[in-house]
Design a protein around this motif. Structure first.
Motif, PDB file in Angstrom:
ATOM      1  N   PRO A 192      -7.065  -2.020  -0.250  1.00 14.58           N
ATOM      2  CA  PRO A 192      -6.849  -3.311  -0.907  1.00 14.58           C
ATOM      3  C   PRO A 192      -6.040  -3.097  -2.192  1.00 14.58           C
ATOM      4  N   PRO A 193      -5.500  -4.171  -2.759  1.00 12.57           N
ATOM      5  CA  PRO A 193      -4.658  -4.027  -3.958  1.00 12.57           C
ATOM      6  C   PRO A 193      -5.297  -3.229  -5.089  1.00 12.57           C
ATOM      7  N   SER A 194      -6.569  -3.448  -5.363  1.00 14.00           N
ATOM      8  CA  SER A 194      -7.203  -2.749  -6.487  1.00 14.00           C
ATOM      9  C   SER A 194      -7.175  -1.233  -6.304  1.00 14.00           C
ATOM     10  N   GLU A 195      -7.345  -0.770  -5.077  1.00 13.18           N
ATOM     11  CA  GLU A 195      -7.301   0.669  -4.803  1.00 13.18           C
ATOM     12  C   GLU A 195      -5.856   1.167  -4.698  1.00 13.18           C
ATOM     13  N   ALA A 196      -4.982   0.338  -4.163  1.00 13.28           N
ATOM     14  CA  ALA A 196      -3.579   0.733  -4.015  1.00 13.28           C
ATOM     15  C   ALA A 196      -2.914   0.954  -5.365  1.00 13.28           C
ATOM     16  N   GLY A 222       0.589  -7.522   5.463  1.00 14.54           N
ATOM     17  CA  GLY A 222       0.011  -6.225   5.797  1.00 14.54           C
ATOM     18  C   GLY A 222       0.194  -5.789   7.237  1.00 14.54           C
ATOM     19  N   ALA A 223       0.651  -6.670   8.110  1.00 16.99           N
ATOM     20  CA  ALA A 223       0.811  -6.320   9.527  1.00 16.99           C
ATOM     21  C   ALA A 223       2.055  -5.461   9.759  1.00 16.99           C
ATOM     22  N   ARG A 224       3.192  -5.909   9.256  1.00 21.43           N
ATOM     23  CA  ARG A 224       4.427  -5.129   9.444  1.00 21.43           C
ATOM     24  C   ARG A 224       4.377  -3.816   8.684  1.00 21.43           C
ATOM     25  N   LEU A 259      -0.767  -1.353   2.117  1.00 20.55           N
ATOM     26  CA  LEU A 259      -1.395  -2.332   1.234  1.00 20.55           C
ATOM     27  C   LEU A 259      -2.008  -3.437   2.099  1.00 20.55           C
ATOM     28  N   GLN A 260      -3.338  -3.460   2.180  1.00 21.94           N
ATOM     29  CA  GLN A 260      -4.038  -4.476   2.983  1.00 21.94           C
ATOM     30  C   GLN A 260      -3.761  -5.864   2.426  1.00 21.94           C
TER      31      GLN A 260
END
Length: 142
Positions: free
Chosen positions: A42-46, A104-106, A125-126
């Motif tokens: 998720p963004p916070s971890e990314a 997040g799919a592509r 990045l989810q």
């Protein structure tokens, strides 16, 4: 109750087929998730991965999607041409790479392509830039 299950399944072939299809899709999705060679964060971890020295942030959206902004100093290579332009980012094979798109799919497809090309530290990045913006993280407007 359970002894009537074969009768129900025999009397409702369409429902039985749909049930089998749904179970197969769930199993396939879980197998894909368990065997992928990249991380999905998720963004916070990314953000933590992005802040590591030498990290490449790769935007794989199409050109017409960039009007809403992009993440910091991300590099833009649309998914459709990523395989052809892999040499452009070859020097990042041993560095962290964070890939994102709109949802997040592509970028998951791009992450798989990068791993296949020999990249060793790939993160998807989810939720893509939509999740990034929903988390209140900054985007750079051109």
């Amino acid at each position: 109750m359970i002894e009537r299950l074969p009768e129900f399944l025999g009397n409702h072939p369409l429902l039985t087929g749909a049930l089998i299809a749904v179970v197969a899709l769930i199993l396939y999705t879980e197998f894909q998730r368990a065997t992928r060679k990249y991380r999905a964060l998720p963004p916070s971890e990314a953000v933590r991965v992005m802040n590591r020295e030498g990290a490449l942030v790769l935007d794989v959206r199409e050109d017409n999607e960039l009007t809403g902004g992009r993440i910091g100093s991300s590099r833009h290579i649309p998914l459709g041409v990523l395989k052809k332009r892999i040499a452009d980012i070859e020097r990042y094979k041993e560095s962290p790479v964070v890939v994102y798109c709109r949802s997040g799919a592509r970028s998951a497809v791009a992450a798989s392509q990068l791993v296949s090309a020999g990249f060793t530290d790939v993160t998807n990045l989810q939720g893509g830039i939509q999740a990034w913006q929903s988390a209140g993280l900054p985007v750079k407007k051109k």
